[in-house]
Design a protein around this motif. Structure first.
Motif, mmCIF file in Angstrom:
data_model
loop_
_atom_site.group_PDB
_atom_site.id
_atom_site.type_symbol
_atom_site.label_atom_id
_atom_site.label_comp_id
_atom_site.label_asym_id
_atom_site.label_seq_id
_atom_site.Cartn_x
_atom_site.Cartn_y
_atom_site.Cartn_z
ATOM 1 N N TYR A 144 -54.852 -56.329 -5.569
ATOM 2 C CA TYR A 144 -55.959 -55.431 -5.862
ATOM 3 C C TYR A 144 -57.245 -56.229 -6.079
ATOM 4 O O TYR A 144 -57.221 -57.334 -6.647
ATOM 5 C CB TYR A 144 -55.698 -54.642 -7.149
ATOM 6 N N HIS A 145 -58.352 -55.646 -5.647
ATOM 7 C CA HIS A 145 -59.674 -56.105 -6.071
ATOM 8 C C HIS A 145 -60.360 -54.907 -6.715
ATOM 9 O O HIS A 145 -60.501 -53.851 -6.089
ATOM 10 C CB HIS A 145 -60.505 -56.612 -4.898
ATOM 11 N N SER A 147 -63.773 -53.570 -8.749
ATOM 12 C CA SER A 147 -65.180 -53.869 -9.022
ATOM 13 C C SER A 147 -65.748 -52.830 -9.983
ATOM 14 O O SER A 147 -65.799 -51.640 -9.659
ATOM 15 C CB SER A 147 -66.001 -53.860 -7.726
ATOM 16 N N THR A 191 -53.767 -62.227 -12.903
ATOM 17 C CA THR A 191 -55.154 -62.066 -12.480
ATOM 18 C C THR A 191 -55.772 -63.437 -12.234
ATOM 19 O O THR A 191 -55.313 -64.456 -12.761
ATOM 20 C CB THR A 191 -55.962 -61.315 -13.549
ATOM 21 N N ASN A 225 -65.904 -58.200 -11.521
ATOM 22 C CA ASN A 225 -64.962 -58.237 -10.396
ATOM 23 C C ASN A 225 -63.638 -58.796 -10.869
ATOM 24 O O ASN A 225 -63.552 -59.943 -11.320
ATOM 25 C CB ASN A 225 -65.515 -59.090 -9.255
ATOM 26 N N ASN A 227 -59.726 -59.611 -9.905
ATOM 27 C CA ASN A 227 -58.750 -59.827 -8.834
ATOM 28 C C ASN A 227 -57.365 -59.940 -9.449
ATOM 29 O O ASN A 227 -57.158 -60.713 -10.395
ATOM 30 C CB ASN A 227 -59.067 -61.122 -8.078
ATOM 31 N N TYR A 251 -56.273 -64.423 -3.242
ATOM 32 C CA TYR A 251 -56.801 -63.230 -3.901
ATOM 33 C C TYR A 251 -57.722 -62.459 -2.971
ATOM 34 O O TYR A 251 -58.499 -61.618 -3.413
ATOM 35 C CB TYR A 251 -57.552 -63.612 -5.188
ATOM 36 N N ASP A 252 -57.610 -62.750 -1.700
ATOM 37 C CA ASP A 252 -58.439 -62.106 -0.684
ATOM 38 C C ASP A 252 -57.711 -60.866 -0.157
ATOM 39 O O ASP A 252 -56.768 -60.975 0.633
ATOM 40 C CB ASP A 252 -58.718 -63.100 0.450
#
Length: 755
Positions: A144-145, A147, A191, A225, A227, A251-252
């Motif tokens: 997951y990302h 924001s 994370t 943000n 991650n 983490y992309d």
């Protein structure tokens, strides 16, 4: 065979051959869609009464599946962010809730907008919270990302509904107990940022001193943000961490999504279609994607947890699969996999044998899930899957072991639905008298084992058992068990004992051998007609003799009478208001007369015209039904899809053929929707269906050739295509009523009763 490793640096070279057929360019150099771009996970998310499909994000047959957890598609709230769905149509085992400010709830109900779902990614804007979410799955891990749109004290709450979580240095680990069974699913989540503080959420407050509980809050201060990535396991939290480390090393989110996209393109590219509208392509590839939602691969680094004995096993290089509602998937999902995923189908059959060996009574399971055999619905149709694969050349498994497990399930276990227990007095009555006894209207139940809601389903369980016995008989003959073959063949014909020659229906009998009277084939049997049938009424079960259409035609007095009654099925009115009809028969939707396109026992019915000298009517019915009930919209599936159970019918039928009788190495010809369909059948071989003189309204076959030979039969054998082949159909807008009608052109049915 080890679990596929997700390598972010993987190239698309393995996909180029399939994609070359499909992803060409226009003259302006604008690329066309890839296979996966034709998948619309929203098709069928809402429907008449039931919930046909969920917008599932996953890789093909992988352990990790997610979809937004909400009441239904029309709900404007989503309950946290999903982590893993442990069963088809289940809720998420763990939930993530990004929070800004005070943390008071283990799962936050969010207003959402701008949602986008593909098979390999999920994104959503949580509008009231001003949070953007991006997600991608791997086989046993996800990423997951998150924001946060505004400054604040940002936190993440990780919740389990029935288990325990522990705060780790950079995240959380723990487990959830599934459905109050011994089965647990484990989580390891980390994370990229170190939490500034963490604690256990309970009773609306966070205890910073405690680090173990059902909900953990992780605080990240003003970090906008976040991650995170996680692994899951059915073995342990430590194995979940290993699964994450194997599957995802970044983490992309986009990199993981791109890798998933390549996997889906390669998978869907096993069938290449040309012609047809954009909507038809989306219906086709979405249906194909649905067939990969189950079964799921539980092997983790060569080991797997089996709920059938509660132990961890070595897989010996053969993946262990489970989660299969075989009451419907045997009809078309497994036969499709035999063609395009033969090795995977073999591994699934070996998994079934393992399940039986690991269970207490060594019976072949009927509804294997991650928690064991839930034994929903009725029948023991694993025997059909096993025999269908074997008779089509997939023989690299222990047929003797499979036979003994199937025999036990069919002869030692009750036929009563939704039960897994030894024979009852009703089963013994059936074995002695040749019919399953039903109750007269108003008569109180005498058998304590009968499920209070599902009831006896006396005709339905008989008809299903007849088919299962026919499949078992074929295996017995192959294994030279002559006495067993004769015994099971005799049982396969017991449907004759409840055939009412005066009405032409399969009609329940009471314990005295008398037909239940008065009787309404539309409405008798109570809710779901379960007193006598099951989810569908007598008009549907009238045709439930998949293994022997020829004998059914004979019972009905010949082809003319058979056709008349078949036509009447599509014309018979509901007899009451829609409100009353669907109140009693909520699964019996997608109606054309009394025919129901929405339930799997109906799928073979339109093809039965091929057995009675009217192939052109099969061609008409199939194309009309596809056009009426399967569309590229939210209501584009008429009833319960069951994770491939119905959409495999769509895949087959849109290509132009269908396996009416799993266990017979034959396919019925219908009417292709596309100009061509090219199916990869292994070892570099392809089976092609070509529609010459193609046009959208050219649904009728004028003539045909199979592998270059003139073909005047509305069916072909598996041997004709297993090493590749080419079926060329000359199409037209008016029926050729002489094609495929010769007496020697009829598709095969069961052999006669042995002496």
């Amino acid at each position: 065979m080890m679990m596929n490793r997700l390598n972010i640096k993987r190239t698309v070279g393995s996909c180029l051959m399939a994609m070359a057929f499909f992803s060409c360019t226009h003259t302006d150099q604008t690329p066309t869609k890839d296979f996966v771009d034709y998948v619309n996970p929203y098709i069928g998310n809402i429907s008449h009464l039931l919930v046909p499909t969920y917008p599932t994000v996953h890789l093909p047959n992988s352990m990790l599946r997610v979809y937004p957890e909400r009441g239904d598609y029309t709900s404007d709230r989503v309950n946290g962010l999903p982590v893993v769905v442990t069963s088809h149509r289940g809720s998420s085992a763990f939930n993530l809730s990004p929070v800004q400010g005070e943390v008071s709830r283990p799962i936050v109900s969010y207003s959402y907008d701008l949602e986008n779902i593909t098979p390999y990614s999920y994104s959503v804007y949580l509008d009231e919270a001003d949070i953007q979410v991006e997600y991608a799955p791997s086989h046993q891990a996800g990423i997951y990302h998150i924001s946060f749109g505004t400054e604040g004290d940002n936190a993440l709450v990780v919740n389990t509904k029935n288990g325990k979580l522990v705060a780790e240095e950079k995240g959380v680990s723990g487990y959830q107990v599934i459905d109050n069974t011994p089965t647990k699913i484990y989580l390891y989540l980390e994370t990229s940022q170190l939490p500034l503080r963490k604690g256990v959420l309970a009773d609306g407050k966070v205890d910073m001193e405690s680090k173990e509980g059902s909900a953990i809050a992780l605080y990240y201060g003003s970090e906008k943000n976040l991650n995170l990535r996680y692994g899951i396991s059915f073995i342990s939290a430590e194995q979940a961490k290993k699964n994450l480390q194997r599957d995802i090393t970044t983490y992309d989110v986009k990199a993981v999504a791109d890798a998933g996209r390549r996997i889906w393109n390669k998978t869907l590219g096993k069938i290449v279609i040309e012609g047809g509208s954009e909507d038809e392509k989306e219906i086709f590839y979405t249906s194909l994607y649905r067939t990969y939602e189950r079964m799921i691969n539980l092997s983790e680094d060569g080991k797997y947890y089996s709920a059938f004995d509660g132990k961890i096993h070595e897989d010996g290089g053969v993946p262990f699969y489970t989660d299969d509602w075989i009451w419907d998937t045997y009809r078309a999902t497994h036969p499709l996999r035999i063609l395009i995923e033969p090795q995977k189908e073999l591994d699934m059959i070996r998994s079934y044998i393992r399940m039986a060996e690991q269970s207490d009574r060594r019976w072949m399971p009927t509804f294997p899930e991650v928690t064991g055999d839930s034994h929903r619905m009725n029948g023991n149709h694993a025997v059909a899957v096993i025999w269908d694969a074997y008779c089509k050349g997939l023989k690299d498994f222990d047929l003797e072991a499979a036979y003994e497990a199937c025999k036990g399930a069919i002869t030692e276990k009750t036929l009563l639905p939704w039960l897994r227990c030894p024979l009852t007095e009703l089963d013994k009555f059936y074995q002695e008298k040749g019919f399953f006894p039903a109750l007269n209207p108003g008569e109180e139940e005498t058998c304590k084992a009968v499920h209070s809601f599902e009831r006896r389903q006396a005709v339905a369980v008989m008809l299903g058992n007849c088919y299962d016995n026919w499949c078992l008989a074929q295996i017995a003959r192959t294994l030279n068990k002559t006495d067993d073959y004769k015994k099971f063949m005799r049982m396969s014909y017991t449907y004759r004992n409840v055939y009412n020659a005066e009405t032409g229906f399969f009609h329940p009998k009471n314990k005295d051998g008398k037909f239940i009277e008065p009787f309404d084939y539309r409405y008798s049997g109570g809710q779901g007609a379960r007193g006598y049938y099951g989810e569908n009424n007598g008009w549907i079960y009238r045709w439930d003799v998949q293994h022997n259409p020829a004998d059914l035609i004979a019972l009905m007095g010949g082809q003319a009478s058979f056709i008349e009654r078949l036509n009447q099925t599509f014309n018979e009115p509901l007899g009451r208001s829609k409100f009353d009809f669907y109140h009693q028969l909520p699964d019996h939707t997608g109606n054309v007369g009394q025919f129901s396109m929405a339930n799997e026992p109906c799928l073979h019915i339109p093809y039965l015209y091929n057995y009675a000298g009217q192939p052109w009517m099969t061609q008409k019915r199939i194309r009309v039904l596809l056009n009426q009930w399967f569309r590229n919209d939210l209501m584009g599936v008429p009833g319960d899809e069951d994770g491939g159970g119905m959409t495999a019918f769509v895949v087959f039928s849109m290509m132009g053929f269908y396996p009416v009788t799993p266990g017979s190495p034959t396919y019925n010809i219908g009417s292709p929707v596309f100009q061509s369909a090219k199916m990869e059948v292994g070892d570099g071989h392809y089976f092609e269906i070509i529609a010459e003189n193609y046009a959208p309204d050219h649904k009728y076959i004028q003539s045909a050739t199979l592998n270059g030979t003139p073909w005047n039969k509305p069916w072909f054998s598996h041997a004709d295509i297993q090493n590749g082949g080419r079926l060329v159909l000359q199409m037209g807008d008016k029926p050729n009523k002489k094609w495929g009608i010769a007496s020697d052109a009829v598709p095969p049915s069961s052999e006669s009763l042995p002496e």
